[in-house]
Enzyme design. Structure first.
Site, PDB file in Angstrom:
ATOM      1  N   ASP A  18      44.390   6.984   1.456  1.00  0.00           N
ATOM      2  CA  ASP A  18      43.666   7.280   0.229  1.00  0.00           C
ATOM      3  C   ASP A  18      42.595   8.344   0.485  1.00  0.00           C
ATOM      4  O   ASP A  18      41.746   8.182   1.365  1.00  0.00           O
ATOM      5  CB  ASP A  18      43.021   5.981  -0.285  1.00  0.00           C
TER       6      ASP A  18
ATOM      7  N   GLU B 248      47.267  11.297   0.552  1.00  0.00           N
ATOM      8  CA  GLU B 248      47.011  11.270  -0.896  1.00  0.00           C
ATOM      9  C   GLU B 248      45.799  12.162  -1.148  1.00  0.00           C
ATOM     10  O   GLU B 248      44.678  11.708  -1.308  1.00  0.00           O
ATOM     11  CB  GLU B 248      46.757   9.834  -1.377  1.00  0.00           C
TER      12      GLU B 248
END
Length: 695
Positions: free
Chosen positions: A415, A444
């Protein structure tokens, strides 16, 4: 002069094995110690080697069983013959040497296959092939009719070169070179001009004036890094009664996901969720009783009353035992498990109490929560990677990865990696790969292109992209060419996602079912690696939040229920597309993509080819109206006949056409938004390709 490695092969073009040693300059080319002259020099120069990223600073990427095509510029003064070789070292330290083929404009090409996980190295080296130079001149002397006595003199020069090679030879080469030498000394002009002697001398001759390029590296990943299909879902939303699902409930979905043709099942964070400042439904600042909170607010109480963090599983998901059962079940049905790594915490994470120095602080001493003014995220504390105790922090975060690797997980989605130090990722991922070369890490990072590409160079071997926001023909074509037809393709492996829990694009909102189908085909066939946030996609749930480009009733903040047996879902369609991907090697790679004209801006067409497997995809980019046009194929480039008939099998729609020539009419409607053609010559047997087994 140092001899080359010996060859165990008698083929002039076969690779030879051995460990090359440093080669000193020829006698007479070493300057005195007190001289400003170069200590070593060569008449050969290697101006460039490709592929290389920023001059070899970063490794290129491949997956197991792919090839690396190397091209080098090599020049020499005057007109002497040179030998150019590609020296390849595999992850086990074994070295193989391949002759490179001369091309136009002083360029040489070579290829090697990568068959093992880990890091390969390759170097280009070149040396003067004095015998080849002599032999070329001798042939021309013979052809020019020089007198016999002059040819005899020249043969003696050849004798000296053969003798130098014979000193380095053994086995069969040594015996044959001895016979060659005797033939030379007997004045056998024909023997001097043969190809066999040229190969034998080349394999054993001193490497005069040898020069080497720098060393370049290749990181080799598992095949699934190149051709994996990812399916994301929230385990807590797997029951049909609205209650919090467990990982055992989620395991009941694995066979269905496998049957849809996916390879990787990806779980958002599975850790305990904080209670302090917990967010409510649709990111409401205050949670109502029963609201489960955001899984990205990591850290909370376990069943025994202690606090758990990144190395714990939420008790409502069944704890660590349920996770282990989930991983085991996934392996049993042929799926790989990917989990989310989000380096941030809730206020209830044990790091907050045990290591408050690892966080940012306000002037009053309180820990600073995440914010992007005017937005505030009181349920999340960012980590301070620059704190004075950063070595302990970095080591602990690396150990988070290792903890899950030890439990059987080698695929991770990270993330927001672009909000953490690049130096951390370079160090952390390199250290992990020392013992886990099969590691796959998806970045990401929806951020600036240079940052996304930089993360790929640092070690992320899959990356999110801008595909979600590329919807027109020009946008898709231009973006694909950037990703697949430039040097970016050497290190950046794009993973196309039409949606995520954070992103619901207007195209899907307003295009409905047809938009979901056509974007799925594009994601699954433009790139060979793609993913989908599954449940809302397959059920065509396209309700958008009124204030944000994301889903309403977002699963990030609440438990949802889905009708997994809904006959109107896209499960069959998605399964059909994935089956086509698995049956056609052309769709399991990225670089061969070629775009074709359609005479209609709403129709996009492109092909991919692997060996004899040729796929042409045509997609209607208009989810509301039928579109038709002329598809123009480059038959020569695709290996298709110009005049004879060939077969176009529409694998997606179970139809078969006989085509002839380059121009073909196509028509697609919203309820039939794409063709996936396999093109075959008339009478060609369709090969049944073995579906990939992902390691």
């Amino acid at each position: 002069m140092t001899p080359p490695p010996s060859s165990s092969s008698t083929s002039a073009d076969a690779a030879v094995t051995g460990t090359p040693e440093p080669v000193d300059a020829p006698a007479g080319t070493t300057a005195p110690d007190d001289s400003t002259l170069p200590k070593k020099w060569s008449r050969i120069m290697i101006p460039f080697v490709r592929p290389s990223i920023e001059g070899g600073i970063w490794p290129i990427k491949r997956s197991v069983d792919e090839s690396v095509d190397v091209r080098a510029g090599v020049v020499v003064d005057s007109h002497e013959a040179i030998e150019v070789e590609l020296v390849v070292t595999d992850p086990e330290g074994e070295t193989t040497i391949h002759r490179m083929t001369p091309e136009e404009n002083d360029e040489y090409s070579g290829r090697f296959e990568v068959t093992e996980l880990g890091r390969y190295a390759y170097t280009v080296r070149a040396w003067l092939n004095r015998f080849a130079t002599w032999q070329d001149q001798f042939r021309r002397r013979v052809a020019g009719g020089e007198p016999h006595e002059e040819l005899e003199s020249e043969l003696q020069a050849g004798v000296d070169l053969v003798r130098a090679a014979m000193e380095n030879a053994d086995g069969t080469d040594a015996k044959k070179l001895k016979a060659d030498l005797e033939a030379f000394e007997a004045g056998d002009e024909e023997a001097a001009m043969g190809e066999g002697i040229a190969a034998r001398v080349r394999r054993n001759a001193p490497h005069d004036m040898m020069v080497e390029s720098q060393t370049y590296e290749v990181i080799v990943d598992p095949k699934i890094a190149r051709s994996g299909a990812w399916y994301e879902f929230f385990p807590r939303s797997t029951r049909d009664d609205g209650k919090h699902g467990t990982l055992d409930d989620a395991a009941e979905r694995l066979e269905g996901i496998r049957d849809m043709g996916f390879d990787v099942v990806y779980l958002p964070p599975i850790h305990p969720i904080g209670v302090q400042h917990r967010k409510g439904k649709d990111n409401a600042p205050t949670a109502e009783p029963g609201d489960p909170g955001s899984p990205w607010a990591i850290g909370g109480l376990l069943e025994d009353g202690t606090k758990g963090g990144h190395k714990s599983v939420h008790p409502d998901l069944g704890g660590m035992e349920a996770f282990d059962r989930f991983v085991e079940k996934a392996e049993d049905v042929g799926l790989k498990v990917a989990i989310d790594i989000a380096f941030q915490t809730s206020p209830d994470h044990p790091y907050v109490e045990d290591h408050p120095e690892w966080f940012h602080h306000r002037p009053d001493g309180s820990i600073r929560y995440a914010e992007n003014p005017p937005k505030k995220y009181q349920d999340v504390y960012p980590i301070n990677f620059e704190n004075e105790d950063w070595p302990a922090l970095w080591t602990e975060l690396q150990d988070v990865f290792q903890f899950w690797i030890d439990r059987g997980v080698t695929i991770f989605r990270v993330d927001n990696p672009h909000t953490k130090p690049f130096a951390f990722w370079e160090w952390c991922l390199a250290e992990l790969r020392k013992d886990t070369p099969e590691l796959i890490v998806l970045s990401e990072a929806f951020t600036k292109p240079k940052t996304m590409y930089g993360l790929a160079k640092l070690g992320f071997n899959n990356s999110y992209t801008y595909f979600t926001w590329r919807n027109t023909k020009d946008e898709l074509t231009g973006y694909a060419k950037e990703l697949f037809h430039t040097d970016v393709a050497e290190y950046f492996r794009p993973n196309f996602w039409p949606n995520t829990p954070d992103i619901l694009h207007d195209f899907l909102v307003h295009g409905g079912r047809a938009a979901h189908q056509l974007r799925f085909v594009l994601a699954a066939t433009l790139s060979s690696a793609y993913g989908v946030y599954g449940p809302p996609y397959e059920h065509v749930f396209n309700h958008q939040h009124p204030d944000r480009e994301e889903y309403a009733k977002n699963e990030k903040y609440e438990i949802r229920t889905w009708n997994w047996d809904d006959p109107m879902s896209l499960q069959d369609f998605m399964g059909r597309v994935n089956a086509i991907r698995k049956d056609n090697p052309a769709l399991q790679q990225m670089r061969s993509i070629r775009f074709h004209e359609t005479k209609n801006p709403n129709l996009i067409a492109y092909s991919k080819k692997s060996g004899d497997n040729l796929i042409v995809v045509v997609v209607n980019l208009d989810p509301h109206n039928p579109q038709e046009g002329q598809l123009d194929l480059d038959n020569g480039a695709l290996g298709l006949p110009h005049d004879d008939a060939f077969i176009a099998n529409d694998l997606l729609n179970d139809t078969r056409y006989t085509w002839r020539g380059q121009h073909h009419y196509v028509r697609l409607s919203p309820d039939r938004p794409a063709h996936i053609f396999r093109l075959e010559q008339e009478g060609q047997e369709h090969e049944v390709f073995e579906r990939p087994v992902h390691d």
